[in-house]
Design a protein around this motif. Structure first.
Motif, PDB file in Angstrom:
ATOM      1  N   UNK A  70      -4.772   3.257  -5.571  1.00  0.00           N
ATOM      2  CA  UNK A  70      -5.408   4.503  -5.118  1.00  0.00           C
ATOM      3  C   UNK A  70      -4.469   5.692  -5.202  1.00  0.00           C
ATOM      4  N   UNK A  71      -3.151   5.428  -5.223  1.00  0.00           N
ATOM      5  CA  UNK A  71      -2.192   6.530  -5.274  1.00  0.00           C
ATOM      6  C   UNK A  71      -2.285   7.326  -6.578  1.00  0.00           C
ATOM      7  N   UNK A  72      -2.802   6.713  -7.631  1.00  0.00           N
ATOM      8  CA  UNK A  72      -2.881   7.417  -8.907  1.00  0.00           C
ATOM      9  C   UNK A  72      -3.831   8.605  -8.800  1.00  0.00           C
ATOM     10  N   UNK A  73      -5.065   8.340  -8.384  1.00  0.00           N
ATOM     11  CA  UNK A  73      -6.019   9.447  -8.222  1.00  0.00           C
ATOM     12  C   UNK A  73      -5.585  10.399  -7.118  1.00  0.00           C
ATOM     13  N   UNK A  74      -4.984   9.847  -6.056  1.00  0.00           N
ATOM     14  CA  UNK A  74      -4.521  10.688  -4.956  1.00  0.00           C
ATOM     15  C   UNK A  74      -3.436  11.649  -5.426  1.00  0.00           C
ATOM     16  N   UNK A 122       0.814  -1.212   0.000  1.00  0.00           N
ATOM     17  CA  UNK A 122       0.000   0.000   0.000  1.00  0.00           C
ATOM     18  C   UNK A 122       0.855   1.273   0.000  1.00  0.00           C
ATOM     19  N   UNK A 123       1.948   1.272   0.750  1.00  0.00           N
ATOM     20  CA  UNK A 123       2.798   2.456   0.877  1.00  0.00           C
ATOM     21  C   UNK A 123       3.882   2.517  -0.197  1.00  0.00           C
ATOM     22  N   UNK A 124       3.944   1.545  -1.069  1.00  0.00           N
ATOM     23  CA  UNK A 124       5.093   1.376  -1.958  1.00  0.00           C
ATOM     24  C   UNK A 124       5.043   2.269  -3.194  1.00  0.00           C
ATOM     25  N   UNK A 151      -2.800  15.117 -15.146  1.00  0.00           N
ATOM     26  CA  UNK A 151      -3.084  13.935 -15.973  1.00  0.00           C
ATOM     27  C   UNK A 151      -1.834  13.459 -16.695  1.00  0.00           C
ATOM     28  N   UNK A 152      -0.995  14.393 -17.107  1.00  0.00           N
ATOM     29  CA  UNK A 152       0.272  14.024 -17.749  1.00  0.00           C
ATOM     30  C   UNK A 152       1.159  13.242 -16.788  1.00  0.00           C
ATOM     31  N   UNK A 153       1.171  13.632 -15.531  1.00  0.00           N
ATOM     32  CA  UNK A 153       2.004  12.973 -14.523  1.00  0.00           C
ATOM     33  C   UNK A 153       1.563  11.543 -14.276  1.00  0.00           C
ATOM     34  N   UNK A 154       0.285  11.312 -14.139  1.00  0.00           N
ATOM     35  CA  UNK A 154      -0.190   9.980 -13.732  1.00  0.00           C
ATOM     36  C   UNK A 154      -0.411   9.042 -14.914  1.00  0.00           C
ATOM     37  N   UNK A 155      -0.277   9.555 -16.130  1.00  0.00           N
ATOM     38  CA  UNK A 155      -0.621   8.747 -17.298  1.00  0.00           C
ATOM     39  C   UNK A 155       0.168   7.465 -17.455  1.00  0.00           C
ATOM     40  N   UNK A 156       1.441   7.477 -17.103  1.00  0.00           N
ATOM     41  CA  UNK A 156       2.291   6.307 -17.328  1.00  0.00           C
ATOM     42  C   UNK A 156       2.666   5.570 -16.047  1.00  0.00           C
ATOM     43  N   UNK A 157       2.028   5.890 -14.932  1.00  0.00           N
ATOM     44  CA  UNK A 157       2.369   5.239 -13.674  1.00  0.00           C
ATOM     45  C   UNK A 157       1.833   3.807 -13.647  1.00  0.00           C
ATOM     46  N   UNK A 158       2.555   2.947 -12.944  1.00  0.00           N
ATOM     47  CA  UNK A 158       2.181   1.531 -12.866  1.00  0.00           C
ATOM     48  C   UNK A 158       2.076   1.119 -11.403  1.00  0.00           C
ATOM     49  N   UNK A 159       0.889   1.239 -10.842  1.00  0.00           N
ATOM     50  CA  UNK A 159       0.727   0.878  -9.428  1.00  0.00           C
ATOM     51  C   UNK A 159       0.868  -0.619  -9.210  1.00  0.00           C
ATOM     52  N   UNK A 160       1.095  -0.974  -7.958  1.00  0.00           N
ATOM     53  CA  UNK A 160       1.185  -2.374  -7.553  1.00  0.00           C
ATOM     54  C   UNK A 160      -0.188  -2.866  -7.120  1.00  0.00           C
ATOM     55  N   UNK A 161      -0.249  -4.043  -6.554  1.00  0.00           N
ATOM     56  CA  UNK A 161      -1.534  -4.677  -6.240  1.00  0.00           C
ATOM     57  C   UNK A 161      -2.398  -3.843  -5.309  1.00  0.00           C
TER      58      UNK A 161
END
Length: 325
Positions: free
Chosen positions: A306-310, A143-145, A292-302
């Protein structure tokens, strides 16, 4: 805690000569003592360098130099920092507790280790603690990763708030080595991404000491903000944080700075978003596009999607706060 010897020195040259296996430098001790209690670091000897390194905050030409031993509280309340580099004060005040800020040193803040729970649990596999053992967080409770810049060997994030502000303002790390040579490391090159060597947190040379941090003169003394999103309001590490600064001509953005904590193994600079903002109008719509440009290519873990919208919301909010200072 394993018993240890304590040696004090007032000479950085002497400190470097004493650097041997199982000898650890101690300044404020706000992170190191925790690691010793958990048996993650078990030095035979602690070498106290609090009187060997400078603590002054001085103007050097068009830059400010912060001594390695300047306490976090001193930095956050210094008149020159508040006037010329308020983003740094805001970042420091978002971190830790007043008691810890009173003890923690500037250089020590840069060198603090991750707060990943698997790093602190010696019964679990952690490549950062024991290289080659595996990363329990990668498919565990992450969750914190990290959501950017991580590897299968490590998904830990860097815990510092001060470092996010320093990264945004293109600071430099001044270093004194065992060969008595001085060198300078650009802040963005100081901390490392994990790759396959996550036990190496930074690029500080072996047998070297940080002597000061230098922040160049910049036009971000008016419109800046530091936003930290966390589970509780105080003494909690960031889920995501954003250091934002704008140089404005009316409502036109001449230059911008954006950096984040809680998202990567090092303080993360959003350079593409900075470039996008330059020349645009400082409006909510523009800030939304940058986010939106910042979060577009992020790859969250399992467990940290939630960190993307946050993060998107935090970027928009921090940029908006830059207009209301």
């Amino acid at each position: 805690m394993k018993p240890f010897d304590l040696i004090k020195t007032t000479d950085p040259k002497h400190a470097l000569l004493q650097k041997k296996e199982q000898v650890q430098y101690i300044a404020g001790g706000t992170n190191l003592v925790d690691l010793m209690k958990k048996n993650i670091q078990v030095p035979d000897t602690l070498l106290d360098v609090t009187e060997a390194l400078g603590h002054r905050i001085d103007k050097q030409g068009k830059a400010v130099q912060i001594g390695a031993m300047a306490r976090n509280t001193t930095v956050a309340t210094d008149a020159m920092i508040l006037r010329d580099f308020p983003l740094i004060a805001k970042a420091v005040l978002a971190g830790a507790s007043p008691q810890i800020r009173n003890m923690a040193s500037t250089a020590g803040n840069l060198l603090q280790r991750t707060r990943c729970p698997y790093f602190y649990d010696v019964t679990t596999a952690c490549n950062k603690r024991k290289p080659g053992s595996g990363c329990s967080a990668y498919e565990g409770q992450n969750r914190m990763s990290a959501v950017v810049g991580y590897s299968t060997d490590c998904v830990a994030v860097h815990p510092s708030d001060l470092c996010v502000g320093l990264a945004a303002l293109d600071a430099e790390v001044h270093v004194f080595g065992k060969d008595q040579k001085k060198s300078v490391i650009p802040f963005e090159e100081f901390h490392r991404l994990p790759g396959n060597t996550p036990h190496l947190d930074n690029n500080l040379p072996e047998h070297a000491l940080i002597t000061s941090i230098e922040i160049p003169e910049n036009p971000f003394d008016k419109n800046c903000a530091y936003l930290k999103v966390r589970d509780r309001d105080s003494y909690s590490f960031a889920l995501v944080s954003v250091a934002a600064a704008l140089h404005l001509d009316g409502d036109r953005i001449i230059d911008a700075r954006l950096a984040s904590g809680g998202v990567a193994h090092k303080p993360w600079r959003w350079r593409d978003a900075e470039q996008f903002l330059r020349g645009k109008s400082a409006t909510a719509a523009t800030f939304g596009e940058a986010a939106r440009l910042i979060v577009g290519d992020l790859k969250p873990l399992t467990h940290n999607g939630f960190k993307i919208d946050m993060l998107k919301g935090a970027v928009e909010t921090a940029l908006g706060q830059c207009l209301h200072v």
